[in-house]
Motif scaffolding. Structure first.
Motif, PDB file in Angstrom:
ATOM      1  N   LYS A  13       0.831  -1.108   0.139  1.00  0.00           N
ATOM      2  CA  LYS A  13       0.282  -0.139   0.023  1.00  0.00           C
ATOM      3  C   LYS A  13       0.896   1.064  -0.177  1.00  0.00           C
ATOM      4  O   LYS A  13       0.776   2.155  -0.920  1.00  0.00           O
ATOM      5  CB  LYS A  13      -1.070   0.066   1.081  1.00  0.00           C
ATOM      6  CG  LYS A  13      -1.775  -1.218   1.324  1.00  0.00           C
ATOM      7  CD  LYS A  13      -2.766  -0.989   2.399  1.00  0.00           C
ATOM      8  CE  LYS A  13      -2.078  -1.061   4.072  1.00  0.00           C
ATOM      9  NZ  LYS A  13      -1.392  -2.364   4.364  1.00  0.00           N
ATOM     10  N   SER A  14       1.620   1.514   0.948  1.00  0.00           N
ATOM     11  CA  SER A  14       2.618   2.487   1.105  1.00  0.00           C
ATOM     12  C   SER A  14       3.531   2.843  -0.219  1.00  0.00           C
ATOM     13  O   SER A  14       3.777   3.954  -0.656  1.00  0.00           O
ATOM     14  CB  SER A  14       3.444   2.373   2.416  1.00  0.00           C
ATOM     15  OG  SER A  14       2.662   2.747   3.582  1.00  0.00           O
ATOM     16  N   THR A  15       3.910   1.606  -0.663  1.00  0.00           N
ATOM     17  CA  THR A  15       4.593   1.686  -1.889  1.00  0.00           C
ATOM     18  C   THR A  15       4.082   2.320  -3.051  1.00  0.00           C
ATOM     19  O   THR A  15       4.740   3.116  -3.940  1.00  0.00           O
ATOM     20  CB  THR A  15       5.159   0.395  -2.367  1.00  0.00           C
ATOM     21  OG1 THR A  15       6.064  -0.142  -1.268  1.00  0.00           O
ATOM     22  CG2 THR A  15       6.260   0.338  -3.451  1.00  0.00           C
ATOM     23  N   LEU A  56       1.509  11.191   5.268  1.00  0.00           N
ATOM     24  CA  LEU A  56       2.129   9.720   5.112  1.00  0.00           C
ATOM     25  C   LEU A  56       2.090   9.143   6.358  1.00  0.00           C
ATOM     26  O   LEU A  56       1.794   9.649   7.347  1.00  0.00           O
ATOM     27  CB  LEU A  56       3.499   9.892   4.488  1.00  0.00           C
ATOM     28  CG  LEU A  56       3.506  10.506   3.347  1.00  0.00           C
ATOM     29  CD1 LEU A  56       4.997  10.868   2.497  1.00  0.00           C
ATOM     30  CD2 LEU A  56       2.945   9.688   2.197  1.00  0.00           C
ATOM     31  N   GLN A  57       2.753   7.754   6.419  1.00  0.00           N
ATOM     32  CA  GLN A  57       2.327   6.898   7.597  1.00  0.00           C
ATOM     33  C   GLN A  57       3.415   7.464   8.741  1.00  0.00           C
ATOM     34  O   GLN A  57       3.071   7.308   9.738  1.00  0.00           O
ATOM     35  CB  GLN A  57       3.174   5.401   7.070  1.00  0.00           C
ATOM     36  CG  GLN A  57       1.861   4.608   7.736  1.00  0.00           C
ATOM     37  CD  GLN A  57       2.446   2.983   7.228  1.00  0.00           C
ATOM     38  OE1 GLN A  57       2.782   2.857   6.127  1.00  0.00           O
ATOM     39  NE2 GLN A  57       2.078   2.188   7.830  1.00  0.00           N
ATOM     40  N   SER A  58       4.467   8.004   8.314  1.00  0.00           N
ATOM     41  CA  SER A  58       5.586   8.675   9.511  1.00  0.00           C
ATOM     42  C   SER A  58       5.756  10.153   8.879  1.00  0.00           C
ATOM     43  O   SER A  58       5.644  10.401   7.812  1.00  0.00           O
ATOM     44  CB  SER A  58       6.469   7.522   9.628  1.00  0.00           C
ATOM     45  OG  SER A  58       7.266   7.511   8.247  1.00  0.00           O
ATOM     46  N   LEU A  66      -4.052   9.675   2.251  1.00  0.00           N
ATOM     47  CA  LEU A  66      -3.861   9.231   3.561  1.00  0.00           C
ATOM     48  C   LEU A  66      -3.455   7.943   3.881  1.00  0.00           C
ATOM     49  O   LEU A  66      -4.010   6.887   3.715  1.00  0.00           O
ATOM     50  CB  LEU A  66      -5.318   9.392   4.462  1.00  0.00           C
ATOM     51  CG  LEU A  66      -5.979  10.644   4.390  1.00  0.00           C
ATOM     52  CD1 LEU A  66      -7.572  10.606   4.885  1.00  0.00           C
ATOM     53  CD2 LEU A  66      -5.441  11.923   4.889  1.00  0.00           C
ATOM     54  N   ASP A  67      -2.351   7.621   4.588  1.00  0.00           N
ATOM     55  CA  ASP A  67      -1.866   6.517   4.595  1.00  0.00           C
ATOM     56  C   ASP A  67      -1.647   6.082   5.910  1.00  0.00           C
ATOM     57  O   ASP A  67      -1.167   6.405   6.831  1.00  0.00           O
ATOM     58  CB  ASP A  67      -0.214   6.290   4.330  1.00  0.00           C
ATOM     59  CG  ASP A  67       0.155   5.181   3.960  1.00  0.00           C
ATOM     60  OD1 ASP A  67      -0.299   3.962   4.308  1.00  0.00           O
ATOM     61  OD2 ASP A  67       1.692   4.971   3.611  1.00  0.00           O
ATOM     62  N   GLU A  68      -2.622   5.313   6.392  1.00  0.00           N
ATOM     63  CA  GLU A  68      -2.829   4.648   7.669  1.00  0.00           C
ATOM     64  C   GLU A  68      -3.050   5.746   8.772  1.00  0.00           C
ATOM     65  O   GLU A  68      -2.293   5.768   9.560  1.00  0.00           O
ATOM     66  CB  GLU A  68      -1.972   3.555   8.199  1.00  0.00           C
ATOM     67  CG  GLU A  68      -1.960   2.457   6.947  1.00  0.00           C
ATOM     68  CD  GLU A  68      -1.852   1.069   7.541  1.00  0.00           C
ATOM     69  OE1 GLU A  68      -2.036   1.020   8.694  1.00  0.00           O
ATOM     70  OE2 GLU A  68      -1.359   0.290   6.769  1.00  0.00           O
ATOM     71  N   PRO A  69      -3.893   6.721   8.518  1.00  0.00           N
ATOM     72  CA  PRO A  69      -3.794   7.999   9.492  1.00  0.00           C
ATOM     73  C   PRO A  69      -4.340   7.831  10.898  1.00  0.00           C
ATOM     74  O   PRO A  69      -3.926   8.958  11.648  1.00  0.00           O
ATOM     75  CB  PRO A  69      -4.982   9.049   8.511  1.00  0.00           C
ATOM     76  CG  PRO A  69      -5.824   7.799   7.846  1.00  0.00           C
ATOM     77  CD  PRO A  69      -4.941   6.797   7.608  1.00  0.00           C
TER      78      PRO A  69
HETATM   79 MG   LIG Z   1       2.192   1.206   4.879  1.00  0.00          MG
END
Ligand SMILES: [Mg+2]
Ligand SMILES: Nc1ncnc2c1ncn2[C@@H]1O[C@H](COP(=O)(O)OP(=O)(O)O)[C@@H](O)[C@H]1O
Length: 316
Positions: A55-57, A93-95, A164-167
């Motif tokens: 997903k993040s990629t 982003l996730q972080s 939104l990545d795993e917000p």
């Molecule tokens: Mg991810």
């Protein structure tokens, strides 16, 4: 938020044959193995999948943060970098830490100044519930407040697309509820939203469509209600004598029921509802066990291969 001309949003998001391979210490890691997805402007879509699904990629390539090894990405008809620079994409982003030693208002104002047609800073603070903390230094914020500040930074450019990545990862239940309600209000203005999650419940409650990813591929794609019906069914087992299964099948949240001796087995569309109804009407029910509803089972079914790193797909 001010209305924007929809002309520049033609085409939505298009991912064609997208591939990304990383070099790992023990050989190549095929993070994304050929993804074809189109998301129409105005759609709210969830990228749903267990940790490591890719997903993040995928999101990084969609934002122009990394270059695909194969395939193409366009966002509103433009290459990702161009769309980002034009202020069309807001991303969380996730972080990512916030700049320290500035107030929340200063940070959001700085971000707004980078874009051609930003949202009013007060409005961004207002909709994200940060008004009362506007003069707080960023390092003094709680985990949930930090996420809200990151959310404010994502929407202050007044983007057409919000990614939104795993917000909600650092948020408590109340924080999540608030967050999703802000997101839905944003989506209701006709904006496009794509969010990654590994919770089926989050996808179901907040997206019209779920794109289910596993092992770098899309394994199912459709309305969230359909995806949920396909992967979200759980089984409730209980010991309960003298009740007819056909009566149990009528309980809320229960799709069908069988009896095996003293045990009853209920196939549930909503196991939370089912367990409450069961105990309320049949307090004698005991040895209750709920299984299933995990992505792992869904992926076994959909791909025929187990996933070692699959995490439970249950409500947060
Ligand atoms: Mg991810
Ligand atoms: N920079 C990287 N270098 C090497 N491997 C990576 C890198 N980023 C991600 N991966 C690997 O690619 C796969 C997909 O990761 P990711 O896209 O982060 O999944 P998700 O966001 O769905 O959890 C995982 O196996 C992960 O370990």
């Amino acid at each position: 938020m001010t209305a924007q001309a929809p002309a520049q949003t033609d085409g939505g998001i298009r991912l064609n044959g997208l591939i990304k391979t990383f070099r790992g210490p023990h050989g190549p890691i095929h993070a994304v193995r050929g993804i074809d997805v189109s998301i129409a402007a105005g759609e709210t879509a969830a990228l749903l999948g267990p940790n490591g699904a890719g997903k993040s990629t995928t999101i990084d390539m969609m934002l122009g943060l990394s270059k695909p090894d194969g395939g193409t990405v366009t966002v509103f008809g433009r290459p990702p970098r161009e769309a980002v620079d034009a202020g069309l994409i807001g991303a969380m982003l996730q972080s990512g830490a916030l700049i320290r030693d500035v107030s929340v208002r200063e940070l959001v104002t700085m971000m707004a100044s980078l874009y051609p047609d930003p949202m009013d800073v007060d409005e961004a603070l207002e909709v994200t519930g940060l008004k009362a903390m506007a003069s707080q230094r960023t390092q003094k914020l709680s985990g949930g407040e930090t996420q809200r500040a990151r959310f404010a930074l994502a929407i202050v450019s007044n983007p057409e697309l919000l990614v939104l990545d795993e917000p909600t990862v650092a948020m408590d239940v109340e924080g999540r509820r608030e967050f999703w309600s802000i997101m839905r209000a944003f989506a209701a203005r006709g904006r496009t939203v794509l969010f990654a999650t590994h919770y089926l419940e989050e996808a179901d409650a907040n997206a019209d469509r779920a794109i289910l990813m596993a092992h770098g591929r899309v394994v199912a794609d459709g309305p969230t209600t359909e995806i949920k019906a396909r992967v979200g069914r759980r089984t409730l087992r209980a010991t309960l004598e003298d009740v007819d299964p056909s009566t149990l099948a009528c309980l809320p949240g229960v799709a069908s029921a069988e009896r095996h001796g003293d045990a009853v087995i209920l196939s549930c569309t909503d196991s939370d509802q089912a367990i409450r109804a069961l105990l309320e009407r049949y307090p004698a029910a005991r040895d209750i066990e709920i299984t299933g509803g995990s992505l792992e089972e869904a992926f076994l079914e959909l791909t025929g291969e187990p996933d070692d790193e699959v995490s439970e797909l249950v409500a947060p």
